[in-house]
Design a protein around this motif. Structure first.
Motif, PDB file in Angstrom:
ATOM      1  N   ASN A   1       4.204  13.174  30.104  1.00  0.00           N
ATOM      2  CA  ASN A   1       3.706  14.521  30.409  1.00  0.00           C
ATOM      3  C   ASN A   1       4.772  15.389  31.062  1.00  0.00           C
ATOM      4  OD1 ASN A   1       1.271  13.768  29.343  1.00  0.00           O
ATOM      5  ND2 ASN A   1       0.228  13.518  31.305  1.00  0.00           N
ATOM      6  N   ALA A   2       5.592  14.792  31.925  1.00  0.00           N
ATOM      7  CA  ALA A   2       6.657  15.556  32.568  1.00  0.00           C
ATOM      8  C   ALA A   2       7.676  16.040  31.539  1.00  0.00           C
ATOM      9  CB  ALA A   2       7.338  14.704  33.641  1.00  0.00           C
ATOM     10  N   MET A   3       8.064  15.154  30.620  1.00  0.00           N
ATOM     11  CA  MET A   3       9.013  15.537  29.575  1.00  0.00           C
ATOM     12  C   MET A   3       8.400  16.563  28.628  1.00  0.00           C
ATOM     13  SD  MET A   3      11.952  14.076  29.963  1.00  0.00           S
ATOM     14  CE  MET A   3      12.673  12.728  30.910  1.00  0.00           C
ATOM     15  N   LEU A   4       7.121  16.384  28.334  1.00  0.00           N
ATOM     16  CA  LEU A   4       6.458  17.331  27.435  1.00  0.00           C
ATOM     17  C   LEU A   4       6.409  18.720  28.057  1.00  0.00           C
ATOM     18  CD1 LEU A   4       4.915  17.912  24.834  1.00  0.00           C
ATOM     19  CD2 LEU A   4       2.812  17.196  26.014  1.00  0.00           C
ATOM     20  N   ARG A   5       6.094  18.805  29.340  1.00  0.00           N
ATOM     21  CA  ARG A   5       6.072  20.117  30.004  1.00  0.00           C
ATOM     22  C   ARG A   5       7.453  20.762  29.990  1.00  0.00           C
ATOM     23  NH1 ARG A   5       2.216  17.496  33.345  1.00  0.00           N
ATOM     24  NH2 ARG A   5       3.851  16.769  34.755  1.00  0.00           N
ATOM     25  N   ARG A   6       8.493  19.951  30.192  1.00  0.00           N
ATOM     26  CA  ARG A   6       9.860  20.502  30.111  1.00  0.00           C
ATOM     27  C   ARG A   6      10.120  21.076  28.726  1.00  0.00           C
ATOM     28  NH1 ARG A   6      14.392  16.389  31.607  1.00  0.00           N
ATOM     29  NH2 ARG A   6      15.611  18.160  30.815  1.00  0.00           N
ATOM     30  N   TRP A   7       9.707  20.343  27.695  1.00  0.00           N
ATOM     31  CA  TRP A   7       9.920  20.823  26.328  1.00  0.00           C
ATOM     32  C   TRP A   7       9.096  22.078  26.054  1.00  0.00           C
ATOM     33  CZ3 TRP A   7       6.504  21.300  22.163  1.00  0.00           C
ATOM     34  CH2 TRP A   7       7.116  21.662  20.959  1.00  0.00           C
ATOM     35  N   LEU A   8       7.842  22.110  26.502  1.00  0.00           N
ATOM     36  CA  LEU A   8       6.992  23.272  26.259  1.00  0.00           C
ATOM     37  C   LEU A   8       7.558  24.526  26.918  1.00  0.00           C
ATOM     38  CD1 LEU A   8       3.523  21.554  26.743  1.00  0.00           C
ATOM     39  CD2 LEU A   8       4.369  22.576  24.617  1.00  0.00           C
ATOM     40  N   ARG A   9       8.210  24.363  28.061  1.00  0.00           N
ATOM     41  CA  ARG A   9       8.826  25.521  28.723  1.00  0.00           C
ATOM     42  C   ARG A   9      10.126  25.943  28.051  1.00  0.00           C
ATOM     43  NH1 ARG A   9       6.729  22.867  33.533  1.00  0.00           N
ATOM     44  NH2 ARG A   9       8.692  21.723  33.771  1.00  0.00           N
TER      45      ARG A   9
ATOM     46  N   PRO B   1      11.376  24.906  24.331  1.00  0.00           N
ATOM     47  CA  PRO B   1      11.236  24.084  23.123  1.00  0.00           C
ATOM     48  C   PRO B   1      12.519  23.909  22.316  1.00  0.00           C
ATOM     49  CG  PRO B   1      10.215  26.238  22.821  1.00  0.00           C
ATOM     50  CD  PRO B   1      10.568  26.144  24.260  1.00  0.00           C
ATOM     51  N   ASP B   2      13.577  24.588  22.688  1.00  0.00           N
ATOM     52  CA  ASP B   2      14.843  24.379  21.989  1.00  0.00           C
ATOM     53  C   ASP B   2      15.589  23.151  22.495  1.00  0.00           C
ATOM     54  OD1 ASP B   2      14.535  26.600  20.343  1.00  0.00           O
ATOM     55  OD2 ASP B   2      15.371  27.958  21.851  1.00  0.00           O
ATOM     56  N   LEU B   3      15.130  22.575  23.609  1.00  0.00           N
ATOM     57  CA  LEU B   3      15.768  21.379  24.151  1.00  0.00           C
ATOM     58  C   LEU B   3      15.410  20.153  23.320  1.00  0.00           C
ATOM     59  CD1 LEU B   3      15.179  21.778  28.006  1.00  0.00           C
ATOM     60  CD2 LEU B   3      17.308  22.143  26.753  1.00  0.00           C
ATOM     61  N   ASP B   4      16.365  19.244  23.179  1.00  0.00           N
ATOM     62  CA  ASP B   4      16.101  17.944  22.569  1.00  0.00           C
ATOM     63  C   ASP B   4      15.970  16.934  23.706  1.00  0.00           C
ATOM     64  OD1 ASP B   4      15.892  15.628  21.163  1.00  0.00           O
ATOM     65  OD2 ASP B   4      17.954  15.612  20.406  1.00  0.00           O
ATOM     66  N   LEU B   5      14.737  16.613  24.058  1.00  0.00           N
ATOM     67  CA  LEU B   5      14.486  15.746  25.206  1.00  0.00           C
ATOM     68  C   LEU B   5      14.218  14.300  24.813  1.00  0.00           C
ATOM     69  CD1 LEU B   5      12.291  18.094  27.438  1.00  0.00           C
ATOM     70  CD2 LEU B   5      14.727  17.587  27.634  1.00  0.00           C
TER      71      LEU B   5
END
Length: 256
Positions: free
Chosen positions: A175-183, A185-189
């Protein structure tokens, strides 16, 4: 073919609901409007989705089913007859790794449905009841992972508390990684997610090894200090009967 049509229908309903809620507001949007855009009858809508908030997460119903099948395939009782005695442990299976693989599947689903995921995220910031519904979905994944670990870890490594802790850790990291991506979305996490899951697995394995040593009365604890010349010195405290493996692990942990 039925599964494909069902999946497509679910995707249509999710997209229709999110689009209407975002444009008109959650309270102002009716079930009839969602059903009309999703091209299903009102009766079909309620049979499949039950409520307006449920339809927003309809894709996760299919995803949960996929995760169940994925994990079930690695349980000892899923092996072919003759592979292992009933109820025994398959050493080739790492339940911690399988849970992380399942969580990655969920993460990849969000990333693969980029526009839907981003629109749903924005919608959840505006509608508290949808955030509550999201928590329900999250807890379902957590309970599924916990049960799988309890049922699949070998007896000497399994405990309810440990299984709950690892499952909760995997879900929290996801969930933490998903929130980072949602904020952003161009990041490859994906690499960060992989490393975080690997760290959880290392921690779980080390914790079980320490508990097993303590339970057997053969524990070793080591710490480091510096002598007058500044060199590192390892000091080990050994319980009677501590084996070589326990000592090596204690020294390794102290040095790292």
């Amino acid at each position: 073919m039925t599964a494909v049509r069902t999946s497509h229908t679910h995707a249509q309903a999710v997209d229709a609901a999110i689009e209407l809620f975002s444009r008109q507001g959650y309270e102002q949007t009716t079930v009839e409007e969602i059903a009309d855009v999703a091209q299903v009858s009102r009766a079909t809508f309620f049979r499949r989705y039950r409520s307006k908030e449920d339809v927003v997460f309809a894709d996760h119903e299919l995803l949960l089913e996929e995760v169940v099948v994925m994990l079930a395939a690695t349980r000892p009782d899923a092996l072919d007859d003759g592979d292992l005695p009933e109820g025994s442990w398959d050493p080739a299976t790492d339940p911690y790794l399988e849970v992380c693989r399942a969580a990655r599947l969920v993460f990849d689903h969000h990333v693969g449905q980029r526009e839907t995921s981003l629109a749903r995220y924005r919608l959840l910031q505006q509608v508290p009841i949808l955030r509550d519904r999201e928590l329900v979905t999250t807890h379902r994944y957590e309970r599924l992972f916990t049960k799988y670990l309890r049922d699949t870890l070998p007896p000497d490594r399994s405990s309810t508390v440990h299984s709950i802790a690892f499952a909760a850790g995997v879900v929290a990291v996801h969930n933490a990684m998903l929130r980072r991506w949602l904020r952003n979305p161009d990041l490859d996490l994906r690499p960060d997610l992989e490393e975080a899951f690997a760290e959880l697995r290392r921690g779980a394995t080390a914790d079980l090894e320490r508990r097993r040593d303590l339970a057997s009365g053969a524990a070793a604890l080591a710490t480091t200090a510096a002598n007058a010349d500044g060199a590192r010195v390892v000091v080990a405290y050994l319980e009677p009967g501590a084996g070589t493996d326990a000592v090596v692990r204690a020294v390794r942990d102290a040095l790292t």
